[in-house]
Write a protein that holds these residues in place. Structure first.
Motif, PDB file in Angstrom:
ATOM      1  N   ALA A  96       0.836  -1.201   0.000  1.00  0.00           N
ATOM      2  CA  ALA A  96       0.000   0.000   0.000  1.00  0.00           C
ATOM      3  C   ALA A  96       0.869   1.249   0.000  1.00  0.00           C
ATOM      4  N   LEU A  97       0.395   2.277  -0.678  1.00  0.00           N
ATOM      5  CA  LEU A  97       1.106   3.549  -0.692  1.00  0.00           C
ATOM      6  C   LEU A  97       0.904   4.257   0.644  1.00  0.00           C
ATOM      7  N   PRO A  98       1.835   5.145   1.011  1.00  0.00           N
ATOM      8  CA  PRO A  98       1.803   5.779   2.340  1.00  0.00           C
ATOM      9  C   PRO A  98       0.747   6.881   2.457  1.00  0.00           C
ATOM     10  N   THR A  99      -0.498   6.478   2.592  1.00  0.00           N
ATOM     11  CA  THR A  99      -1.578   7.469   2.674  1.00  0.00           C
ATOM     12  C   THR A  99      -1.790   7.992   4.088  1.00  0.00           C
ATOM     13  N   GLY A 100      -1.336   7.234   5.103  1.00  0.00           N
ATOM     14  CA  GLY A 100      -1.610   7.628   6.474  1.00  0.00           C
ATOM     15  C   GLY A 100      -3.023   7.248   6.878  1.00  0.00           C
ATOM     16  N   ALA A 101      -3.424   7.684   8.063  1.00  0.00           N
ATOM     17  CA  ALA A 101      -4.756   7.385   8.587  1.00  0.00           C
ATOM     18  C   ALA A 101      -5.649   8.601   8.452  1.00  0.00           C
ATOM     19  N   PRO A 102      -6.926   8.407   8.133  1.00  0.00           N
ATOM     20  CA  PRO A 102      -7.823   9.558   7.997  1.00  0.00           C
ATOM     21  C   PRO A 102      -8.059  10.243   9.339  1.00  0.00           C
ATOM     22  N   ALA A 103      -8.168  11.589   9.275  1.00  0.00           N
ATOM     23  CA  ALA A 103      -8.486  12.357  10.479  1.00  0.00           C
ATOM     24  C   ALA A 103      -9.943  12.192  10.860  1.00  0.00           C
ATOM     25  N   LEU A 104     -10.788  11.985   9.856  1.00  0.00           N
ATOM     26  CA  LEU A 104     -12.194  11.669  10.107  1.00  0.00           C
ATOM     27  C   LEU A 104     -12.784  11.023   8.871  1.00  0.00           C
ATOM     28  N   VAL A 105     -13.905  10.340   9.057  1.00  0.00           N
ATOM     29  CA  VAL A 105     -14.632   9.712   7.954  1.00  0.00           C
ATOM     30  C   VAL A 105     -16.064  10.226   7.998  1.00  0.00           C
ATOM     31  N   ASP A 106     -16.528  10.746   6.866  1.00  0.00           N
ATOM     32  CA  ASP A 106     -17.905  11.231   6.760  1.00  0.00           C
ATOM     33  C   ASP A 106     -18.562  10.507   5.586  1.00  0.00           C
ATOM     34  N   GLY A 107     -19.318   9.450   5.886  1.00  0.00           N
ATOM     35  CA  GLY A 107     -19.952   8.686   4.817  1.00  0.00           C
ATOM     36  C   GLY A 107     -18.910   8.090   3.891  1.00  0.00           C
ATOM     37  N   PRO A 108     -19.065   8.301   2.564  1.00  0.00           N
ATOM     38  CA  PRO A 108     -18.134   7.722   1.604  1.00  0.00           C
ATOM     39  C   PRO A 108     -16.876   8.568   1.398  1.00  0.00           C
ATOM     40  N   VAL A 109     -16.576   9.465   2.335  1.00  0.00           N
ATOM     41  CA  VAL A 109     -15.430  10.364   2.185  1.00  0.00           C
ATOM     42  C   VAL A 109     -14.505  10.252   3.391  1.00  0.00           C
TER      43      VAL A 109
END
Length: 541
Positions: free
Chosen positions: A360-373
């Motif tokens: 996997a590419l280094p995307t990191g972890a999301p700060a938040l998830v809102d629905g499909p985003v």
């Protein structure tokens, strides 16, 4: 060709600048190709980048060769013309063909869905133009490899279907010769963004059915005026752009609502942003947005009223805007022919692809998830949803700053949405807009007095990307990526298009963050639902 002014202050500033430039002998010196006009540091580059001044004459030498190519394509019923090219290699042909109302499929993307759509369209009647000045553009190399494989799989010899346009001595020229492809060489003394009237602009446009001889005629008619201090539309336009920028009006809002020329602001955007956005200076073109009547804006109309109005046929427009950009560059004290910051994101992309291996590419972890985003980036503690993200970004735009939306998505996906057979044109347009990420520009622009720009990635990396990194550091950036449902392997390369696309997005993200700019990346885990969610959230801001 004419330049008129709808703003008295702009007219006065431009007139004063024209007088000063004429007294300094600039128009005559530029007309004869004097490379010293932009200072000693720029002289060596300028010396090999002023061939565009003579293209109305020199490009005529290409017409017999191009005519033979067109005749062969017609005889073989190759009616689907596909152009693989980035930046200056694609923007001018796109404008020429749209204005001429002839069909051209432009691949200036690494989105696998957009490339798959082109591959599925009349492959048996496709002729591919591979355009790259350097001969090493990763997007164009990928397109060439994919089409070579597709032609072979269909029992078609790629040598019968691929035309290469490149500079003499490029690695692409040698590879094309070895593969037996038709090769048409461009003028090496013309930079990519000034290449509208070279083989890069003319070959794909002629294959699509545009009258390229007429384009050269239009440019030739205005060329003699460019040596004078009076009645020189290029000088007048360049003086207006430069004087306005020096006075703080460095956001150039481009409007063409009344013009018969289709899409010229997209070409102007690359020309001006990449030419002037460096050393912390520059003019930011704003395309697709209404003026805010802010004190840092200059409105330029293409056959349309504005602070400055530029009237004339397309061939002349190309030459006049190039001349004007060179003049404005001198006034701003920069070299309008280099692009010192473009390589950074390319190098970041290569590093990310290499570091990621097969994982996997280094995307990191999301700060938040809102629905499909999924939302990536540093957010204020009180931001809990997508509308809050938009609000926070808008609030971070500094005085005289801007917001740039950068979408690494399929720019044609909205047109695939089914529409009722009885729908009117207005209803169809509304349906498309409701599924188009570009609609986000207007929604957010309505909620701020600052300019909001929109760019498709990686296309913008070859245009406004230079301005983002080399121009005034007052930008705020919203990057959008999306999950890939059906990827496409790049033959002979250890990556897919989808992997390359994400690496390009992450590479530019690193470059922007390295400058301390506010950057947020939105990743759509479901593209269709994600776009709708983006637009709904923007309406709530």
């Amino acid at each position: 060709m004419s330049i008129t002014f709808g703003d008295e202050a702009v007219a006065a500033e431009a007139a004063a600048a024209v007088r000063k430039l004429a007294e300094e002998g600039v128009p005559e010196a530029l007309s004869r190709g004097d490379a010293s006009l932009w200072g000693g540091e720029a002289e060596s580059e300028a010396r090999i980048r002023l061939g565009w001044l003579d293209l109305p004459t020199t490009s005529r030498e290409l017409l017999p060769e191009i005519s033979k190519l067109v005749e062969r394509a017609r005889a073989e019923n190759l009616e689907h013309v596909v152009l693989a090219g980035m930046g200056g290699s694609s923007l001018a042909p796109e404008v020429i063909c749209a204005t001429s109302d002839v069909a051209l499929t432009v691949l200036d993307t690494t989105d696998p869905g957009q490339v798959r759509r082109a591959l599925a369209d009349r492959l048996d009647r496709t002729i591919l133009v591979v355009s790259s000045k350097s001969g090493s553009t990763v997007e164009t190399d990928s397109h060439r490899r994919i089409y070579e494989q597709a032609f072979r799989d269909a029992g078609i010899d790629p040598a019968d279907r691929i035309v290469v346009v490149t500079d003499p001595g490029s690695p692409l020229e040698q590879a094309a010769i070895e593969s037996g492809y038709t090769v048409i060489l461009a003028d090496p003394n013309v930079g990519g963004r000034y290449s509208a009237l070279t083989a890069f602009g003319l070959v794909p446009s002629a294959l699509a059915g545009a009258d390229i001889g007429r384009l050269l005629d239009q440019a030739a008619e205005v060329r003699p005026q460019l040596a004078g201090g009076e009645g020189n539309p290029g000088l007048e336009l360049g003086a207006a752009l430069g004087a306005a920028a020096l006075a703080g009006r460095d956001k150039l809002v481009l409007e063409d609502s009344l013009s018969a020329i289709n899409g010229l602001p997209d070409w102007i955007e690359q020309l001006i942003a990449e030419s002037t956005g460096k050393q912390g200076k520059g003019i930011l073109p704003v395309v697709g947005a209404d003026p805010n009547e802010a004190d840092d804006e200059l409105v330029a109309g293409i056959d349309t009223e504005g602070g400055v109005q530029v009237d004339g046929p397309l061939g002349a427009q190309f030459l006049i805007w190039e001349y004007a950009t060179a003049v404005a560059g001198r006034m701003l004290g920069i070299n309008p022919f280099d692009q010192p910051n473009v390589a950074e994101s390319k190098e970041n992309t290569a590093r990310i692809l290499g570091d990621g291996g097969d994982g996997a590419l280094p995307t990191g972890a999301p700060a938040l998830v809102d629905g499909p985003v999924e939302v990536y980036g540093d957010l204020p503690a009180d931001v809990k949803d997508l509308s809050g993200v938009f609000t926070a970004l808008l609030e971070q735009i500094p005085d005289r700053g801007y917001l740039a939306i950068l979408a690494f998505l399929d720019r044609e996906a909205a047109f695939d949405v089914p529409v009722p057979p009885e729908a009117s044109f207005e209803e169809i347009t509304d349906i498309w807009a409701a599924h188009d990420p570009a609609t986000l520009q207007g929604l957010l622009a309505f909620r701020t007095d600052h300019p909001v720009t929109f760019g498709w990635g990686p296309r913008y990396l070859h245009s406004t990307g230079q301005y983002h990194k080399g121009g005034p550091q007052n930008g705020v950036f919203l990057e959008i990526t999306g999950a890939v449902e059906e990827d496409l392997q790049v033959p002979g390369r250890p990556y897919t298009l989808g992997r390359l696309q994400l690496a390009q997005a992450l590479g530019d993200l690193d470059a922007l963050r390295g400058r301390g700019r506010p950057v947020v990346r939105l990743h759509l885990t479901d593209r269709k639902a994600g776009v709708r969610h983006l637009l709904d959230a923007a309406r709530e801001v």
